[in-house]
Design a protein around this motif. Sequence first.
Motif, mmCIF file in Angstrom:
data_model
loop_
_atom_site.group_PDB
_atom_site.id
_atom_site.type_symbol
_atom_site.label_atom_id
_atom_site.label_comp_id
_atom_site.label_asym_id
_atom_site.label_seq_id
_atom_site.Cartn_x
_atom_site.Cartn_y
_atom_site.Cartn_z
ATOM 1 N N LEU A 61 0.825 -1.206 0.000
ATOM 2 C CA LEU A 61 0.000 0.000 0.000
ATOM 3 C C LEU A 61 0.859 1.256 0.000
ATOM 4 O O LEU A 61 0.504 2.261 -0.608
ATOM 5 C CB LEU A 61 -0.929 -0.007 1.222
ATOM 6 C CG LEU A 61 -2.036 -1.058 1.201
ATOM 7 C CD1 LEU A 61 -2.735 -1.120 2.548
ATOM 8 C CD2 LEU A 61 -3.042 -0.751 0.114
ATOM 9 N N GLY A 117 0.746 4.061 -2.856
ATOM 10 C CA GLY A 117 0.504 5.460 -2.509
ATOM 11 C C GLY A 117 1.548 6.390 -3.089
ATOM 12 O O GLY A 117 1.230 7.443 -3.644
ATOM 13 N N VAL A 123 -7.696 10.140 -3.674
ATOM 14 C CA VAL A 123 -7.201 9.056 -2.816
ATOM 15 C C VAL A 123 -8.106 7.831 -2.935
ATOM 16 O O VAL A 123 -7.630 6.698 -3.048
ATOM 17 C CB VAL A 123 -7.124 9.532 -1.348
ATOM 18 C CG1 VAL A 123 -6.748 8.362 -0.440
ATOM 19 C CG2 VAL A 123 -6.100 10.647 -1.202
ATOM 20 N N VAL A 177 -7.537 5.600 -5.940
ATOM 21 C CA VAL A 177 -6.392 4.688 -5.879
ATOM 22 C C VAL A 177 -6.826 3.320 -5.359
ATOM 23 O O VAL A 177 -6.429 2.275 -5.895
ATOM 24 C CB VAL A 177 -5.284 5.282 -4.987
ATOM 25 C CG1 VAL A 177 -4.156 4.272 -4.795
ATOM 26 C CG2 VAL A 177 -4.744 6.571 -5.599
ATOM 27 N N SER A 178 -7.657 3.311 -4.325
ATOM 28 C CA SER A 178 -8.130 2.035 -3.771
ATOM 29 C C SER A 178 -9.003 1.278 -4.764
ATOM 30 O O SER A 178 -8.973 0.045 -4.813
ATOM 31 C CB SER A 178 -8.915 2.282 -2.483
ATOM 32 O OG SER A 178 -8.043 2.681 -1.452
ATOM 33 N N GLU A 222 -3.041 4.463 2.476
ATOM 34 C CA GLU A 222 -3.095 5.318 1.295
ATOM 35 C C GLU A 222 -3.183 6.791 1.667
ATOM 36 O O GLU A 222 -2.485 7.637 1.106
ATOM 37 C CB GLU A 222 -4.289 4.944 0.407
ATOM 38 C CG GLU A 222 -4.304 3.503 -0.062
ATOM 39 C CD GLU A 222 -5.164 2.631 0.819
ATOM 40 O OE1 GLU A 222 -4.963 2.694 2.052
ATOM 41 O OE2 GLU A 222 -6.010 1.903 0.296
#
Length: 291
Positions: A115, A119, A160, A163-164, A231
């Motif tokens: 992770l 990130g 953000v 990204v996940s 993240e």
Amino acid sequence: MYQNRRTALLYVLPATVLILVFIFLPIVMNFGYSLFRWNAFSTERVFVGVEYYRRLFTDPVFYVALKNNALYAVISIVFQVGGGLIVAAILEEKFMRRLQPFFRTVFFIPSVMSLAVVGLMWQLLYNPDIGLINSALKAAGLGDLAHAWLGDSKTAIFAVIAVSQWQFTGYIAMLFLIAMHKIPSELYEAAMIDGASRIQTFFHVTIPQIKEMILVAATITVIGAFKVFDEVYVMTFGGPGRSTEVLGTMLYRSAFRNDEMGYASTIATVIFVITLILSLLQLKLSRTGQE
């Protein structure tokens, strides 16, 4: 019969002790810590009762963090569960069967990446000056859309969260593929004989047959959304202006930046209660727990 029961208890005793010592005991201790004012560099502890809980529920940052976690959960349900279901359905089509192993690998790789690495990579991609995203927009003649994605409080949390979605949609899709492989082929053959289209087959055969996996995936996704930390910590650490603050970074900030261990324990207790409620809800809805 008695001897068999005693033997069985002896087998489960080590696991029971480990669960009690490393799971339940820390939970109870954490709740106890939340009732005291203390820090990491002093042995002195002052009993404050539920003062930290009153402080937490009157702290506007807490509601910002809770809103961000909830937003994280809603978007993740749509893209990870909904998108993963669509990806799995496409990969399960006959014309994709030969290429399925390749795409399974491609979609699954992001979920096993660190992770922190993910990130940092996306932080570079979002860079307003040298980032690939803005460069691609400019090259495509869409320079007006170029933006400081992580530097704007209005877009940072969505950047953000995106990204996940990139990292874990493939993982959820793999779970659905496993469930789809267990569906008896006779059901699809019967649907074809009845003249059902592929879309009708998907909604009336595939989804009902994997509904438990859908529920499990949704629960995993929502609980993960309320425990998210890495993240956000790597990319923004709650900024700009606390706009991307989540419960995890709020806990970290209270414990290791402000050295308010009691307050951090209170936040940890609230996170535990939220995830516990979601887990119990999943158990109640799934009923059988077969998956």
